[in-house]
Write a protein that holds these residues in place. Structure first.
Motif, PDB file in Angstrom:
ATOM      1  N   VAL A   5       0.845  -1.194   0.000  1.00 23.03           N
ATOM      2  CA  VAL A   5       0.000   0.000   0.000  1.00 23.03           C
ATOM      3  C   VAL A   5       0.884   1.249   0.000  1.00 23.03           C
ATOM      4  N   GLN A   6       1.932   1.251   0.825  1.00 26.33           N
ATOM      5  CA  GLN A   6       2.812   2.421   0.901  1.00 26.33           C
ATOM      6  C   GLN A   6       3.551   2.644  -0.410  1.00 26.33           C
ATOM      7  N   LYS A   7       3.951   1.583  -1.082  1.00 27.51           N
ATOM      8  CA  LYS A   7       4.648   1.714  -2.364  1.00 27.51           C
ATOM      9  C   LYS A   7       3.728   2.364  -3.409  1.00 27.51           C
ATOM     10  N   LEU A   8       2.450   2.002  -3.408  1.00 28.21           N
ATOM     11  CA  LEU A   8       1.506   2.642  -4.326  1.00 28.21           C
ATOM     12  C   LEU A   8       1.408   4.134  -4.039  1.00 28.21           C
ATOM     13  N   ILE A   9       1.366   4.488  -2.764  1.00 29.89           N
ATOM     14  CA  ILE A   9       1.286   5.900  -2.365  1.00 29.89           C
ATOM     15  C   ILE A   9       2.570   6.625  -2.773  1.00 29.89           C
ATOM     16  N   ASP A  10       3.719   6.032  -2.460  1.00 33.21           N
ATOM     17  CA  ASP A  10       5.004   6.658  -2.773  1.00 33.21           C
ATOM     18  C   ASP A  10       5.180   6.877  -4.270  1.00 33.21           C
ATOM     19  N   ASP A  11       4.693   5.934  -5.069  1.00 31.57           N
ATOM     20  CA  ASP A  11       4.815   6.036  -6.522  1.00 31.57           C
ATOM     21  C   ASP A  11       3.680   6.837  -7.159  1.00 31.57           C
ATOM     22  N   ARG A  12       2.806   7.386  -6.318  1.00 38.25           N
ATOM     23  CA  ARG A  12       1.679   8.212  -6.748  1.00 38.25           C
ATOM     24  C   ARG A  12       0.785   7.472  -7.739  1.00 38.25           C
ATOM     25  N   MET A  13       0.571   6.189  -7.460  1.00 42.00           N
ATOM     26  CA  MET A  13      -0.322   5.372  -8.276  1.00 42.00           C
ATOM     27  C   MET A  13      -1.769   5.656  -7.870  1.00 42.00           C
ATOM     28  N   THR A  14      -2.695   5.357  -8.754  1.00 41.54           N
ATOM     29  CA  THR A  14      -4.107   5.372  -8.403  1.00 41.54           C
ATOM     30  C   THR A  14      -4.639   3.956  -8.587  1.00 41.54           C
ATOM     31  N   LEU A  15      -5.649   3.652  -7.803  1.00 42.18           N
ATOM     32  CA  LEU A  15      -6.227   2.320  -7.821  1.00 42.18           C
ATOM     33  C   LEU A  15      -7.737   2.457  -7.900  1.00 42.18           C
ATOM     34  N   HIS A  16      -8.316   1.892  -8.954  1.00 44.17           N
ATOM     35  CA  HIS A  16      -9.762   1.932  -9.164  1.00 44.17           C
ATOM     36  C   HIS A  16     -10.327   0.538  -9.008  1.00 44.17           C
ATOM     37  N   ALA A  17     -11.458   0.444  -8.323  1.00 42.83           N
ATOM     38  CA  ALA A  17     -12.188  -0.814  -8.183  1.00 42.83           C
ATOM     39  C   ALA A  17     -13.457  -0.716  -9.013  1.00 42.83           C
ATOM     40  N   SER A  18     -13.748  -1.780  -9.755  1.00 46.58           N
ATOM     41  CA  SER A  18     -14.953  -1.837 -10.589  1.00 46.58           C
ATOM     42  C   SER A  18     -15.720  -3.093 -10.260  1.00 46.58           C
ATOM     43  N   CYS A  19     -17.031  -2.946 -10.103  1.00 46.40           N
ATOM     44  CA  CYS A  19     -17.893  -4.090  -9.848  1.00 46.40           C
ATOM     45  C   CYS A  19     -18.241  -4.746 -11.179  1.00 46.40           C
ATOM     46  N   ASN A  20     -18.006  -6.039 -11.266  1.00 43.71           N
ATOM     47  CA  ASN A  20     -18.298  -6.763 -12.500  1.00 43.71           C
ATOM     48  C   ASN A  20     -19.786  -7.076 -12.634  1.00 43.71           C
ATOM     49  N   ALA A  21     -20.557  -6.898 -11.560  1.00 41.57           N
ATOM     50  CA  ALA A  21     -21.997  -7.173 -11.597  1.00 41.57           C
ATOM     51  C   ALA A  21     -22.793  -5.937 -12.009  1.00 41.57           C
ATOM     52  N   CYS A  22     -22.601  -4.825 -11.299  1.00 35.81           N
ATOM     53  CA  CYS A  22     -23.411  -3.626 -11.571  1.00 35.81           C
ATOM     54  C   CYS A  22     -22.625  -2.511 -12.258  1.00 35.81           C
ATOM     55  N   HIS A  23     -21.338  -2.704 -12.460  1.00 38.39           N
ATOM     56  CA  HIS A  23     -20.459  -1.765 -13.158  1.00 38.39           C
ATOM     57  C   HIS A  23     -20.200  -0.471 -12.383  1.00 38.39           C
ATOM     58  N   HIS A  24     -20.520  -0.459 -11.102  1.00 40.98           N
ATOM     59  CA  HIS A  24     -20.162   0.684 -10.258  1.00 40.98           C
ATOM     60  C   HIS A  24     -18.643   0.690 -10.139  1.00 40.98           C
ATOM     61  N   ASN A  25     -18.049   1.875 -10.118  1.00 44.96           N
ATOM     62  CA  ASN A  25     -16.596   1.950  -9.929  1.00 44.96           C
ATOM     63  C   ASN A  25     -16.236   3.184  -9.144  1.00 44.96           C
ATOM     64  N   ARG A  26     -15.066   3.125  -8.550  1.00 42.97           N
ATOM     65  CA  ARG A  26     -14.563   4.272  -7.805  1.00 42.97           C
ATOM     66  C   ARG A  26     -13.073   4.143  -7.584  1.00 42.97           C
ATOM     67  N   GLN A  27     -12.466   5.290  -7.347  1.00 45.01           N
ATOM     68  CA  GLN A  27     -11.047   5.308  -7.002  1.00 45.01           C
ATOM     69  C   GLN A  27     -10.930   5.007  -5.519  1.00 45.01           C
ATOM     70  N   LEU A  28     -10.040   4.093  -5.179  1.00 44.15           N
ATOM     71  CA  LEU A  28      -9.849   3.753  -3.780  1.00 44.15           C
ATOM     72  C   LEU A  28      -8.948   4.778  -3.107  1.00 44.15           C
ATOM     73  N   ASP A  29      -9.225   5.049  -1.858  1.00 43.56           N
ATOM     74  CA  ASP A  29      -8.436   5.977  -1.066  1.00 43.56           C
ATOM     75  C   ASP A  29      -7.261   5.197  -0.467  1.00 43.56           C
ATOM     76  N   LEU A  30      -6.076   5.390  -1.033  1.00 41.89           N
ATOM     77  CA  LEU A  30      -4.907   4.624  -0.591  1.00 41.89           C
ATOM     78  C   LEU A  30      -4.491   4.991   0.834  1.00 41.89           C
ATOM     79  N   SER A  31      -4.697   6.231   1.233  1.00 39.45           N
ATOM     80  CA  SER A  31      -4.370   6.621   2.611  1.00 39.45           C
ATOM     81  C   SER A  31      -5.257   5.876   3.605  1.00 39.45           C
ATOM     82  N   LEU A  32      -6.526   5.723   3.261  1.00 35.54           N
ATOM     83  CA  LEU A  32      -7.448   4.980   4.109  1.00 35.54           C
ATOM     84  C   LEU A  32      -7.069   3.496   4.144  1.00 35.54           C
ATOM     85  N   LEU A  33      -6.691   2.947   3.010  1.00 38.03           N
ATOM     86  CA  LEU A  33      -6.222   1.557   2.990  1.00 38.03           C
ATOM     87  C   LEU A  33      -4.993   1.387   3.885  1.00 38.03           C
ATOM     88  N   ARG A  34      -4.082   2.353   3.835  1.00 35.99           N
ATOM     89  CA  ARG A  34      -2.882   2.295   4.682  1.00 35.99           C
ATOM     90  C   ARG A  34      -3.257   2.317   6.161  1.00 35.99           C
TER      91      ARG A  34
END
Length: 87
Positions: A5-34
């Motif tokens: 998680v910290q490496k993603l933050i350090d490298d300024r990556m973004t991470l999006h989750a998409s639902c394969n059932a309803c197609h809802h998607n959003r960018q995940l908050d990496l700080s919250l994941l950390r």
């Protein structure tokens, strides 16, 4: 080397989750994941997907998209002017 998680933050990556059932998607908050998982928590799809649930339908069939930082470094205006003027 596997992402954490910290490496993603350090490298300024973004991470999006998409639902394969309803197609809802959003960018995940990496700080919250950390905060929840810790900075050294593995952040590869097989590690994170079992922990995720769609906010839209509550389903667990999600996919992840990792995106690198594409922000140009330096003064983009100066780079553009040099290219345009041939200097």
């Amino acid at each position: 080397m596997a992402w954490t998680v910290q490496k993603l933050i350090d490298d300024r990556m973004t991470l999006h989750a998409s639902c394969n059932a309803c197609h809802h998607n959003r960018q995940l908050d990496l700080s919250l994941l950390r905060e929840r998982l810790g900075p050294d928590a593995p952040a590869m799809a097989p590690d994170l997907i079992p922990r995720l649930r769609c906010d839209g339908c509550g389903g667990r069939d999600v996919s992840l998209t990792y995106s690198p930082n594409t922000t140009p470094s330096g003064d983009i205006g100066a780079s553009y002017r040099r290219a345009k003027d041939g200097r």
